[in-house]
Design a protein around this motif. Sequence first.
Motif, PDB file in Angstrom:
ATOM      1  N   ASP A  72     112.074 -57.002  45.904  1.00  0.00           N
ATOM      2  CA  ASP A  72     112.440 -56.024  46.863  1.00  0.00           C
ATOM      3  C   ASP A  72     111.316 -55.302  46.778  1.00  0.00           C
ATOM      4  O   ASP A  72     111.456 -54.099  46.117  1.00  0.00           O
ATOM      5  CB  ASP A  72     113.923 -55.927  48.243  1.00  0.00           C
ATOM      6  CG  ASP A  72     113.507 -55.227  49.509  1.00  0.00           C
ATOM      7  OD1 ASP A  72     113.730 -55.303  50.127  1.00  0.00           O
ATOM      8  OD2 ASP A  72     113.350 -54.249  49.782  1.00  0.00           O
ATOM      9  N   ALA A  75     112.177 -52.195  45.681  1.00  0.00           N
ATOM     10  CA  ALA A  75     112.435 -52.132  43.164  1.00  0.00           C
ATOM     11  C   ALA A  75     111.084 -52.121  42.564  1.00  0.00           C
ATOM     12  O   ALA A  75     111.197 -51.727  41.856  1.00  0.00           O
ATOM     13  CB  ALA A  75     112.892 -53.118  43.493  1.00  0.00           C
ATOM     14  N   ALA A 107     119.461 -45.389  45.831  1.00  0.00           N
ATOM     15  CA  ALA A 107     119.014 -45.554  46.686  1.00  0.00           C
ATOM     16  C   ALA A 107     119.769 -45.716  47.555  1.00  0.00           C
ATOM     17  O   ALA A 107     121.440 -46.133  47.626  1.00  0.00           O
ATOM     18  CB  ALA A 107     118.626 -47.820  46.740  1.00  0.00           C
ATOM     19  N   GLY A 110     118.279 -49.318  49.953  1.00  0.00           N
ATOM     20  CA  GLY A 110     118.932 -50.752  49.012  1.00  0.00           C
ATOM     21  C   GLY A 110     117.575 -52.204  49.682  1.00  0.00           C
ATOM     22  O   GLY A 110     116.660 -51.252  50.947  1.00  0.00           O
ATOM     23  N   GLY A 111     118.120 -52.867  49.577  1.00  0.00           N
ATOM     24  CA  GLY A 111     116.769 -53.868  49.889  1.00  0.00           C
ATOM     25  C   GLY A 111     116.951 -54.411  52.039  1.00  0.00           C
ATOM     26  O   GLY A 111     117.130 -55.826  52.290  1.00  0.00           O
ATOM     27  N   ILE A 139     120.328 -55.968  47.155  1.00  0.00           N
ATOM     28  CA  ILE A 139     121.666 -55.101  46.763  1.00  0.00           C
ATOM     29  C   ILE A 139     121.013 -53.840  46.055  1.00  0.00           C
ATOM     30  O   ILE A 139     119.981 -54.076  45.175  1.00  0.00           O
ATOM     31  CB  ILE A 139     121.685 -56.109  45.322  1.00  0.00           C
ATOM     32  CG1 ILE A 139     123.179 -57.259  45.728  1.00  0.00           C
ATOM     33  CG2 ILE A 139     123.196 -55.212  44.518  1.00  0.00           C
ATOM     34  CD1 ILE A 139     123.486 -58.091  44.052  1.00  0.00           C
ATOM     35  N   GLY A 140     121.725 -53.042  46.419  1.00  0.00           N
ATOM     36  CA  GLY A 140     120.945 -51.442  45.650  1.00  0.00           C
ATOM     37  C   GLY A 140     120.681 -51.095  44.937  1.00  0.00           C
ATOM     38  O   GLY A 140     119.827 -50.357  44.501  1.00  0.00           O
ATOM     39  N   ASN A 141     121.679 -51.453  44.054  1.00  0.00           N
ATOM     40  CA  ASN A 141     121.386 -51.281  42.267  1.00  0.00           C
ATOM     41  C   ASN A 141     119.688 -52.467  41.551  1.00  0.00           C
ATOM     42  O   ASN A 141     120.135 -52.109  40.530  1.00  0.00           O
ATOM     43  CB  ASN A 141     122.712 -52.109  41.281  1.00  0.00           C
ATOM     44  CG  ASN A 141     123.054 -53.479  41.289  1.00  0.00           C
ATOM     45  OD1 ASN A 141     122.742 -53.914  42.170  1.00  0.00           O
ATOM     46  ND2 ASN A 141     123.768 -53.073  39.655  1.00  0.00           N
ATOM     47  N   CYS A 159     123.588 -47.437  40.299  1.00  0.00           N
ATOM     48  CA  CYS A 159     122.776 -46.756  41.255  1.00  0.00           C
ATOM     49  C   CYS A 159     123.505 -45.568  42.526  1.00  0.00           C
ATOM     50  O   CYS A 159     124.790 -46.059  42.701  1.00  0.00           O
ATOM     51  CB  CYS A 159     122.706 -47.952  41.941  1.00  0.00           C
ATOM     52  SG  CYS A 159     122.124 -48.188  43.493  1.00  0.00           S
ATOM     53  N   THR A 161     124.329 -44.433  45.428  1.00  0.00           N
ATOM     54  CA  THR A 161     124.731 -44.473  46.632  1.00  0.00           C
ATOM     55  C   THR A 161     124.940 -43.069  47.673  1.00  0.00           C
ATOM     56  O   THR A 161     125.181 -43.751  48.429  1.00  0.00           O
ATOM     57  CB  THR A 161     124.882 -45.417  47.208  1.00  0.00           C
ATOM     58  OG1 THR A 161     124.774 -47.120  46.049  1.00  0.00           O
ATOM     59  CG2 THR A 161     124.478 -46.282  48.776  1.00  0.00           C
ATOM     60  N   GLU A 192     113.590 -46.071  47.643  1.00  0.00           N
ATOM     61  CA  GLU A 192     113.995 -46.071  49.022  1.00  0.00           C
ATOM     62  C   GLU A 192     112.364 -46.657  50.207  1.00  0.00           C
ATOM     63  O   GLU A 192     111.355 -46.348  49.518  1.00  0.00           O
ATOM     64  CB  GLU A 192     113.975 -45.156  50.415  1.00  0.00           C
ATOM     65  CG  GLU A 192     115.213 -45.677  51.352  1.00  0.00           C
ATOM     66  CD  GLU A 192     116.234 -46.176  50.759  1.00  0.00           C
ATOM     67  OE1 GLU A 192     116.667 -46.888  50.005  1.00  0.00           O
ATOM     68  OE2 GLU A 192     116.968 -45.091  50.792  1.00  0.00           O
TER      69      GLU A 192
END
Length: 241
Positions: A72, A75, A107, A110-111, A139-141, A159, A161, A192
Amino acid sequence: MERRRVVITGLGAVTPVGLTAAESWQAVKDGKCGIAPITLYDTSNMKAKLAGEVKGFEPANYMEKREARKVDRFAQFALAAAQEAVEQSGLDFAKEDPYRCALIISAGIGGLITLQNECIKGSQKGFDKISPFFIPMAIGNMAAAHIAIKYGIKGMATCPTTACAGGTNAVGDALRQVRDGYADVVLCGGAEAVVTELAMGGFTSMHALHTGDDPAAASIPFDARRSGFVMGEGAGVLVLE
């Protein structure tokens, strides 16, 4: 407990005013504005027209094109910023103890680009037809995960959040990891990329976004004319040792 001195040995940034930390800092000193009309999607039916988009970013400069399609945008920014920070630090991770190296990359969401696109695809074609990369892209991590894989880091990879405080949260947590002896090297920061119809519509419905069309009068929080914040995107990464 002995508290160790912590130093910053590298920094990297991908921002609306530059693709490196040096470019971004020079732009800030020159008074350059990173806010402009949105180009990532059609805003004709939406109230918010401005954002701080990252301009001219080419993922292929930081990873293989085939790999970039599985990562994404948020990332991708994190990988680029981490690469700059690591290069500036002079670290060779092949010579470091991988279990004494860590990653804390925040993040807030995330994506979200991937999430929005795959929801649209699922509603049109059926949700069993969405991309097999949907979950690992959203996934945010995953920014932390991709950086860990690239540099062979085997210590903490996490990560925080915590919305707009995420990047600061990550730096504070990283400082404690090094200061208190849990790690010798920590890459930390935030990334982000949520300049999307879904995110912009959500914040607009909360009456939180500026909806004017003048970039110079958009982000003015301490002015009597203030009327909301402006969405931005990018990444910033520090190397702490």
